[in-house]
Design a protein around this motif. Structure first.
Motif, PDB file in Angstrom:
ATOM      1  N   GLU A 226      54.339  19.623 159.532  1.00 50.95           N
ATOM      2  CA  GLU A 226      53.621  19.367 160.782  1.00 50.95           C
ATOM      3  C   GLU A 226      54.253  20.063 161.983  1.00 50.95           C
ATOM      4  N   LEU A 227      55.452  20.594 161.826  1.00 47.07           N
ATOM      5  CA  LEU A 227      56.120  21.244 162.948  1.00 47.07           C
ATOM      6  C   LEU A 227      55.631  22.666 163.197  1.00 47.07           C
ATOM      7  N   PHE A 228      54.971  23.257 162.213  1.00 45.38           N
ATOM      8  CA  PHE A 228      54.563  24.660 162.367  1.00 45.38           C
ATOM      9  C   PHE A 228      53.203  24.893 161.727  1.00 45.38           C
ATOM     10  N   ASP A 229      52.294  25.462 162.506  1.00 45.62           N
ATOM     11  CA  ASP A 229      50.956  25.811 162.032  1.00 45.62           C
ATOM     12  C   ASP A 229      50.828  27.334 162.110  1.00 45.62           C
ATOM     13  N   ALA A 230      50.844  27.985 160.955  1.00 42.94           N
ATOM     14  CA  ALA A 230      50.849  29.449 160.916  1.00 42.94           C
ATOM     15  C   ALA A 230      49.612  30.043 161.580  1.00 42.94           C
ATOM     16  N   GLU A 231      48.462  29.451 161.335  1.00 43.32           N
ATOM     17  CA  GLU A 231      47.220  29.977 161.915  1.00 43.32           C
ATOM     18  C   GLU A 231      47.222  29.835 163.428  1.00 43.32           C
ATOM     19  N   GLU A 232      47.570  28.673 163.913  1.00 42.92           N
ATOM     20  CA  GLU A 232      47.623  28.418 165.351  1.00 42.92           C
ATOM     21  C   GLU A 232      48.606  29.367 166.038  1.00 42.92           C
ATOM     22  N   PHE A 233      49.762  29.543 165.436  1.00 42.32           N
ATOM     23  CA  PHE A 233      50.803  30.382 166.025  1.00 42.32           C
ATOM     24  C   PHE A 233      50.386  31.850 166.063  1.00 42.32           C
ATOM     25  N   ALA A 234      49.871  32.360 164.955  1.00 40.34           N
ATOM     26  CA  ALA A 234      49.467  33.767 164.893  1.00 40.34           C
ATOM     27  C   ALA A 234      48.333  34.063 165.871  1.00 40.34           C
ATOM     28  N   ARG A 235      47.362  33.176 165.952  1.00 37.18           N
ATOM     29  CA  ARG A 235      46.241  33.379 166.883  1.00 37.18           C
ATOM     30  C   ARG A 235      46.716  33.362 168.336  1.00 37.18           C
ATOM     31  N   SER A 236      47.667  32.504 168.634  1.00 38.27           N
ATOM     32  CA  SER A 236      48.181  32.400 170.004  1.00 38.27           C
ATOM     33  C   SER A 236      48.981  33.636 170.405  1.00 38.27           C
ATOM     34  N   LEU A 237      49.663  34.262 169.430  1.00 40.17           N
ATOM     35  CA  LEU A 237      50.417  35.478 169.726  1.00 40.17           C
ATOM     36  C   LEU A 237      49.496  36.663 169.992  1.00 40.17           C
ATOM     37  N   GLY A 238      48.403  36.741 169.251  1.00 41.36           N
ATOM     38  CA  GLY A 238      47.468  37.851 169.425  1.00 41.36           C
ATOM     39  C   GLY A 238      47.535  38.855 168.285  1.00 41.36           C
ATOM     40  N   GLU A 239      46.547  39.722 168.231  1.00 48.46           N
ATOM     41  CA  GLU A 239      46.371  40.657 167.122  1.00 48.46           C
ATOM     42  C   GLU A 239      47.480  41.699 166.999  1.00 48.46           C
ATOM     43  N   GLU A 240      48.184  41.960 168.084  1.00 51.81           N
ATOM     44  CA  GLU A 240      49.225  42.988 168.013  1.00 51.81           C
ATOM     45  C   GLU A 240      50.510  42.485 167.346  1.00 51.81           C
ATOM     46  N   TRP A 241      50.552  41.191 167.041  1.00 53.07           N
ATOM     47  CA  TRP A 241      51.735  40.585 166.451  1.00 53.07           C
ATOM     48  C   TRP A 241      51.540  40.277 164.970  1.00 53.07           C
ATOM     49  N   ALA A 242      52.636  40.427 164.205  1.00 56.99           N
ATOM     50  CA  ALA A 242      52.713  39.940 162.834  1.00 56.99           C
ATOM     51  C   ALA A 242      53.830  38.897 162.771  1.00 56.99           C
ATOM     52  N   VAL A 243      53.702  37.980 161.838  1.00 56.45           N
ATOM     53  CA  VAL A 243      54.695  36.913 161.691  1.00 56.45           C
ATOM     54  C   VAL A 243      55.267  36.945 160.274  1.00 56.45           C
ATOM     55  N   ILE A 244      56.585  36.980 160.178  1.00 52.14           N
ATOM     56  CA  ILE A 244      57.271  36.855 158.888  1.00 52.14           C
ATOM     57  C   ILE A 244      57.894  35.470 158.816  1.00 52.14           C
ATOM     58  N   ILE A 245      57.588  34.742 157.751  1.00 52.75           N
ATOM     59  CA  ILE A 245      58.173  33.418 157.534  1.00 52.75           C
ATOM     60  C   ILE A 245      59.289  33.544 156.504  1.00 52.75           C
ATOM     61  N   LYS A 246      60.487  33.129 156.879  1.00 56.52           N
ATOM     62  CA  LYS A 246      61.630  33.156 155.955  1.00 56.52           C
ATOM     63  C   LYS A 246      62.307  31.794 156.009  1.00 56.52           C
ATOM     64  N   MET A 247      61.907  30.915 155.098  1.00 55.01           N
ATOM     65  CA  MET A 247      62.498  29.593 155.051  1.00 55.01           C
ATOM     66  C   MET A 247      63.896  29.661 154.431  1.00 55.01           C
ATOM     67  N   HIS A 248      64.687  28.640 154.684  1.00 58.01           N
ATOM     68  CA  HIS A 248      66.014  28.542 154.057  1.00 58.01           C
ATOM     69  C   HIS A 248      65.828  28.517 152.532  1.00 58.01           C
ATOM     70  N   PRO A 249      66.726  29.166 151.782  1.00 63.46           N
ATOM     71  CA  PRO A 249      66.585  29.212 150.326  1.00 63.46           C
ATOM     72  C   PRO A 249      66.499  27.840 149.657  1.00 63.46           C
ATOM     73  N   PHE A 250      67.039  26.800 150.299  1.00 67.36           N
ATOM     74  CA  PHE A 250      66.962  25.458 149.721  1.00 67.36           C
ATOM     75  C   PHE A 250      65.540  24.901 149.730  1.00 67.36           C
ATOM     76  N   VAL A 251      64.719  25.372 150.678  1.00 68.19           N
ATOM     77  CA  VAL A 251      63.368  24.822 150.850  1.00 68.19           C
ATOM     78  C   VAL A 251      62.417  25.454 149.845  1.00 68.19           C
ATOM     79  N   LYS A 252      61.877  24.659 148.973  1.00 64.95           N
ATOM     80  CA  LYS A 252      60.975  25.162 147.926  1.00 64.95           C
ATOM     81  C   LYS A 252      59.500  25.069 148.323  1.00 64.95           C
ATOM     82  N   ARG A 253      59.159  24.118 149.200  1.00 62.94           N
ATOM     83  CA  ARG A 253      57.767  23.955 149.611  1.00 62.94           C
ATOM     84  C   ARG A 253      57.423  24.998 150.667  1.00 62.94           C
ATOM     85  N   LYS A 254      56.434  25.804 150.412  1.00 64.05           N
ATOM     86  CA  LYS A 254      56.091  26.906 151.303  1.00 64.05           C
ATOM     87  C   LYS A 254      55.167  26.465 152.438  1.00 64.05           C
ATOM     88  N   ILE A 255      55.285  27.161 153.567  1.00 65.09           N
ATOM     89  CA  ILE A 255      54.350  26.967 154.675  1.00 65.09           C
ATOM     90  C   ILE A 255      52.996  27.538 154.259  1.00 65.09           C
TER      91      ILE A 255
END
Length: 376
Positions: A226-255
């Motif tokens: 609930e702390l991060f919404d990939a769609e909301e964040f990417a849309r708010s940044l705009g089309e010129e931005w890309a987002v790379i998600i790199k979770m800690h290796p311990f975290v198995k559940r993906k965004i």
């Protein structure tokens, strides 16, 4: 309760020695049977899948410059048998470790032998070792290091406390693994590899979202969805931005990455080295991760996204006020995050103060200093 705690503290080092009694016996036997070789270095590491980080950087520097040292490696996937490892340790003038290694803390080192901690992390962020309120002070852990290195003189006392050793055993050399950050050929090859891996990153501004895990260990590690919404964040940044998600290796559940933004949001969980991603990053977003130190060396702007700061601080605690780690701005709500990224800048007095405090000696010459100061 106090009596019980005293009994526990008294028993703790005895239990540590009992756990490794067989290895202690093998080590003592090897000390009697074989001499210590003055130019031999043993690099011992069990916490990762293979030798890396500061240990590998030192090894590469020694070999590249043909320095007169004999290097032995005991790391996955090839950890020697107990008797062989004991002989390797007993015959080495220098034993180098880069993480918590309980096997070495119970050893009575030879006269003139050096046990050197080249700790994997930079700076001083979350409390560790004896800096934690819950640490067992009577433990043998860390206390037999003859030397340890840090990334800046300003944090020497912090590491001395964390390892339970005197401050004269702390050497500000910088972190050898950060020398790569000043290697133009390596940077170019890393960028080329990542753009070939994901061509859609080309010609985009890149935000790296790299939070640490919540929980106590690998067994319960997670990141609250609930702390991060990939769609909301990417849309708010705009089309010129890309987002790379790199979770800690311990975290198995993906965004979750919705199809609507899958052309601009990418999960790089399979990337072993987050540092390589920093070479193509325009703005880093993290929370309580030590990646802020590597990022500061590279000069990228950073945003600290910490909606659960109060709760996190109660559990582990920090060495300095959290505001001192920001290098920019701290955000505590999802709605403010994109705006903070769009306005982020590393060209400020706070960022320079941060680099001086935590990573002033990570300047491309750390391996050289390590050899000159530690491997005398």
């Amino acid at each position: 309760m106090k009596a019980m705690n005293k009994l526990k503290s008294f028993a703790y080092p005895l239990l540590q020695k009992a756990r490794y009694a067989s290895f202690i016996k093998s080590f003592e036997k090897a000390k009697k049977e074989i001499p210590m070789q003055e130019n031999k270095i043993l690099m011992y590491s069990t916490s990762k899948g293979k030798l890396g980080g500061n240990l590998l950087a030192v090894k590469n520097y020694i070999e590249k410059n043909s320095l007169p040292f004999q290097i032995a490696v005991a790391a996955p996937p090839e950890i020697p048998s107990e008797s062989e490892l004991a002989r390797e340790m007993a015959s080495s003038r220098f034993i180098l470790v880069d993480d918590y290694e309980p096997l070495v803390y119970v050893l009575n080192l030879r006269e003139g032998q050096e046990l050197v901690q080249v700790w994997h992390a930079l700076g001083a962020f979350k409390r560790f070792g004896y800096g934690r309120a819950t640490a067992e002070k009577a433990s043998l852990t860390h206390k037999n290091y003859t030397k340890a290195i840090v990334s800046s003189p300003e944090i020497s006392e912090i590491y001395a406390e964390a390892f339970g050793i005197s401050s004269d055993k702390i050497y500000p050399t910088g972190a050898p693994r950060t020398d790569l950050f000043f290697d133009d050929d390596y940077i170019a090859s890393a960028r080329k590899r990542l753009y070939e891996k994901e061509p859609r990153l080309k010609d985009k501004k890149i935000c790296l979202f790299a939070p640490t895990f919540r929980g106590q260990s690998v067994d319960d590690a997670d990141y609250p969805q609930e702390l991060f919404d990939a769609e909301e964040f990417a849309r708010s940044l705009g089309e010129e931005w890309a987002v790379i998600i790199k979770m800690h290796p311990f975290v198995k559940r993906k965004i979750e990455i919705p199809q609507s933004v899958s052309e601009r949001v990418f999960d790089f969980a399979d990337e072993r080295e987050i540092n390589d991603i920093l070479f193509i990053t325009d703005v880093l977003v993290t929370d309580y991760s030590s990646v802020i130190f590597e990022n500061a060396i590279m000069g990228n702007p950073a945003v600290l996204y910490a909606p659960d700061l109060a709760e996190y601080d109660k559990g582990r605690g920090f060495y300095f006020d959290y505001n001192d780690y920001s290098c920019g701005c701290i955000v505590q709500s999802r709605e403010e995050l994109a705006s903070a990224v769009l306005n982020a800048s590393a060209d400020n007095e706070q960022a320079e103060k941060f680099k001086k405090r935590f990573v002033s000696l990570c300047d491309g010459n750390s391996s050289k200093r390590f050899v000159e100061q530690i491997l005398k």
